[in-house]
Design a protein around this motif. Structure first.
Motif, short mmCIF file in Angstrom:
data_model
loop_
_atom_site.label_atom_id
_atom_site.label_comp_id
_atom_site.label_asym_id
_atom_site.label_seq_id
_atom_site.Cartn_x
_atom_site.Cartn_y
_atom_site.Cartn_z
N GLU A 97 -6.20 -4.15 0.09
CA GLU A 97 -5.99 -3.90 -1.12
C GLU A 97 -7.29 -3.39 -1.98
O GLU A 97 -7.69 -2.66 -2.45
N LYS A 109 -8.35 0.79 3.22
CA LYS A 109 -8.82 -0.10 3.37
C LYS A 109 -8.68 -1.23 4.39
O LYS A 109 -7.79 -0.85 5.29
N THR A 112 -5.34 -2.81 4.97
CA THR A 112 -3.89 -2.08 4.61
C THR A 112 -2.82 -1.48 5.43
O THR A 112 -3.59 -1.34 6.41
#
Ligand SMILES: [Zn+2]
Length: 112
Positions: A97, A109, A112
């Motif tokens: 994150e 990202k 994630t």
């Protein structure tokens, strides 16, 4: 964190740490010569994210490509790795994150 470990190369690990090979065996570009991956049977259980091979380092903009087994490990278990390699900076930086990488073509990202 406990995770199931195999090596990208298929070779037996030399170490049981964050990387399966000693730091002094890095390649000339700064990358470790081997990386952990989830075992074949674990990756075969199915993916929770698309299998993506390329990510961009937000800090420098460089795109790095990864081997299929590592891409599949991310797709099966997105939080498996704590950091990843940038071939522009020639070093490892955080994923997740608050990490420094996004999948190419997305704003998502890595990790994630
Ligand atoms: Zn970079």
């Amino acid at each position: 964190m406990t995770f199931r470990k195999d090596t990208n190369s298929g070779d037996d690990p030399k170490l049981d740490t964050s990387c399966p090979v000693p730091d002094d065996s890095k390649r000339p570009d700064g990358q470790h010569v081997d990386h952990w991956v989830l075992p074949d049977e674990e990756r075969a259980k199915g993916f929770v994210r698309p299998v993506r091979r390329s990510y961009a380092h937000l800090t420098c903009g460089t795109v790095t490509n990864m081997p299929l087994k590592i891409a599949e490990t991310y797709a099966r278990e997105p939080s498996y790795y704590g950091s990843t390699f940038c071939c522009g900076c020639r070093d490892y930086f955080p994923v997740g994150e608050n990490g420094e990488f996004i999948w190419v073509g997305t704003t998502e990202k890595v990790g994630t």
